[in-house]
Design a protein around this motif. Structure first.
Motif, mmCIF file in Angstrom:
data_model
loop_
_atom_site.group_PDB
_atom_site.id
_atom_site.type_symbol
_atom_site.label_atom_id
_atom_site.label_comp_id
_atom_site.label_asym_id
_atom_site.label_seq_id
_atom_site.Cartn_x
_atom_site.Cartn_y
_atom_site.Cartn_z
ATOM 1 N N SER A 28 0.872 -1.173 0.000
ATOM 2 C CA SER A 28 0.000 0.000 0.000
ATOM 3 C C SER A 28 0.908 1.221 0.000
ATOM 4 O O SER A 28 1.887 1.268 0.744
ATOM 5 N N VAL A 29 0.581 2.198 -0.840
ATOM 6 C CA VAL A 29 1.500 3.318 -1.013
ATOM 7 C C VAL A 29 0.741 4.630 -1.213
ATOM 8 O O VAL A 29 -0.291 4.668 -1.878
ATOM 9 N N PHE A 30 1.260 5.653 -0.573
ATOM 10 C CA PHE A 30 0.871 7.023 -0.870
ATOM 11 C C PHE A 30 1.856 7.520 -1.921
ATOM 12 O O PHE A 30 3.064 7.546 -1.668
ATOM 13 N N PHE A 31 1.362 7.885 -3.100
ATOM 14 C CA PHE A 31 2.199 8.341 -4.206
ATOM 15 C C PHE A 31 2.056 9.849 -4.339
ATOM 16 O O PHE A 31 0.956 10.367 -4.513
ATOM 17 N N TYR A 32 3.193 10.550 -4.235
ATOM 18 C CA TYR A 32 3.209 12.006 -4.312
ATOM 19 C C TYR A 32 3.953 12.459 -5.559
ATOM 20 O O TYR A 32 5.068 12.009 -5.826
ATOM 21 N N LEU A 35 1.913 3.130 -16.311
ATOM 22 C CA LEU A 35 1.869 3.530 -14.907
ATOM 23 C C LEU A 35 0.698 2.863 -14.181
ATOM 24 O O LEU A 35 0.865 2.326 -13.076
ATOM 25 N N LEU A 36 -0.470 2.856 -14.788
ATOM 26 C CA LEU A 36 -1.638 2.248 -14.144
ATOM 27 C C LEU A 36 -1.457 0.740 -13.987
ATOM 28 O O LEU A 36 -1.887 0.163 -12.976
ATOM 29 N N HIS A 37 -0.813 0.100 -14.955
ATOM 30 C CA HIS A 37 -0.533 -1.338 -14.842
ATOM 31 C C HIS A 37 0.360 -1.622 -13.627
ATOM 32 O O HIS A 37 0.133 -2.582 -12.891
ATOM 33 N N LEU A 38 1.364 -0.784 -13.429
ATOM 34 C CA LEU A 38 2.241 -0.946 -12.267
ATOM 35 C C LEU A 38 1.472 -0.688 -10.967
ATOM 36 O O LEU A 38 1.621 -1.421 -9.986
ATOM 37 N N GLN A 39 0.647 0.341 -10.969
ATOM 38 C CA GLN A 39 -0.128 0.652 -9.766
ATOM 39 C C GLN A 39 -1.105 -0.469 -9.431
ATOM 40 O O GLN A 39 -1.371 -0.730 -8.258
ATOM 41 N N ASP A 40 -1.628 -1.141 -10.451
ATOM 42 C CA ASP A 40 -2.565 -2.243 -10.229
ATOM 43 C C ASP A 40 -1.927 -3.402 -9.468
ATOM 44 O O ASP A 40 -2.631 -4.224 -8.885
ATOM 45 N N GLN A 41 -0.597 -3.479 -9.489
ATOM 46 C CA GLN A 41 0.094 -4.545 -8.784
ATOM 47 C C GLN A 41 0.210 -4.262 -7.286
ATOM 48 O O GLN A 41 0.583 -5.137 -6.508
ATOM 49 N N GLN A 78 -1.453 -3.156 -3.570
ATOM 50 C CA GLN A 78 -2.713 -3.393 -2.875
ATOM 51 C C GLN A 78 -3.581 -2.146 -2.902
ATOM 52 O O GLN A 78 -4.780 -2.204 -3.133
ATOM 53 N N LEU A 79 -2.952 -1.006 -2.665
ATOM 54 C CA LEU A 79 -3.668 0.267 -2.615
ATOM 55 C C LEU A 79 -2.695 1.370 -3.009
ATOM 56 O O LEU A 79 -1.553 1.380 -2.540
ATOM 57 N N VAL A 80 -3.149 2.287 -3.864
ATOM 58 C CA VAL A 80 -2.353 3.465 -4.221
ATOM 59 C C VAL A 80 -3.241 4.687 -4.045
ATOM 60 O O VAL A 80 -4.335 4.756 -4.605
ATOM 61 N N ILE A 81 -2.763 5.611 -3.257
ATOM 62 C CA ILE A 81 -3.431 6.900 -3.121
ATOM 63 C C ILE A 81 -2.494 7.935 -3.725
ATOM 64 O O ILE A 81 -1.377 8.134 -3.237
ATOM 65 N N THR A 82 -2.944 8.540 -4.815
ATOM 66 C CA THR A 82 -2.126 9.516 -5.541
ATOM 67 C C THR A 82 -2.489 10.909 -5.063
ATOM 68 O O THR A 82 -3.670 11.256 -4.967
ATOM 69 N N GLN A 83 -1.464 11.700 -4.786
ATOM 70 C CA GLN A 83 -1.670 13.054 -4.282
ATOM 71 C C GLN A 83 -0.748 14.017 -5.012
ATOM 72 O O GLN A 83 0.460 13.811 -5.040
ATOM 73 N N TRP A 84 -1.333 15.071 -5.584
ATOM 74 C CA TRP A 84 -0.507 16.138 -6.143
ATOM 75 C C TRP A 84 -0.005 16.982 -4.985
ATOM 76 O O TRP A 84 -0.744 17.273 -4.030
ATOM 77 N N ILE A 85 1.279 17.338 -5.040
ATOM 78 C CA ILE A 85 1.855 18.232 -4.038
ATOM 79 C C ILE A 85 2.585 19.360 -4.755
ATOM 80 O O ILE A 85 2.991 19.216 -5.915
ATOM 81 N N ALA A 86 2.742 20.464 -4.063
ATOM 82 C CA ALA A 86 3.473 21.596 -4.638
ATOM 83 C C ALA A 86 4.936 21.214 -4.831
ATOM 84 O O ALA A 86 5.482 20.378 -4.099
ATOM 85 N N GLU A 87 5.560 21.816 -5.824
ATOM 86 C CA GLU A 87 6.969 21.540 -6.108
ATOM 87 C C GLU A 87 7.835 21.761 -4.869
ATOM 88 O O GLU A 87 8.774 21.007 -4.607
#
Length: 128
Positions: free
Chosen positions: A64-68, A93-99, A101-110
């Motif tokens: 499970s990963v928080f992706f920033y 990218l989506l194929h990799l994320q599907d592997q 358990q859980l991916v939460i993608t979050q945009w963050i400021a530079e």
């Protein structure tokens, strides 16, 4: 687990590199990687792909990963599951994320992605 990715591109020759920062139980793991020459938007997708490949190679599937990311186009494309211009990169990218358990993608400021940004800048010099 947290995954931060960023790309750096030299505008005059389009040399690109990825910075990947994985934080696992408070431990930082830093990676930098030369990417194929590309424009910055493509490089951001390639950096995210490289980040997920590194994560899966290091920790296996079902994490499970928080992706920033500080790339709005990457974050928005992942959220919509669609990109007209970057459809191949997004599908990878989506194929990799599907592997995972859980991916939460979050945009963050530079400014909040300093670690991955520094690694990407360092990666530009790997092929010098």
């Amino acid at each position: 687990m947290q995954l931060y990715t960023d790309a750096a591109t030299t505008p005059d020759n389009q040399r690109s590199a990825a910075g990947i920062l994985i934080i696992d139980q408070g431990q930082q793991h830093q990676f930098k990687q030369v990417l194929p020459d590309s424009d910055n938007h493509t490089a951001e997708f390639l950096a995210a792909i490289a980040g997920f490949k590194t994560l899966l190679d290091s920790y296996g599937p079902q994490v499970s990963v928080f992706f920033y990311t500080d790339s709005q186009i990457v974050a928005e494309s992942v959220a919509k599951g669609y990109s007209k211009t970057f459809s191949v990169e997004l599908a990878t990218l989506l194929h990799l994320q599907d592997q995972c358990q859980l991916v939460i993608t979050q945009w963050i400021a530079e400014s909040d992605n300093h670690g991955a940004h520094q690694l990407a800048q360092q990666g530009l010099h790997l092929s010098d």
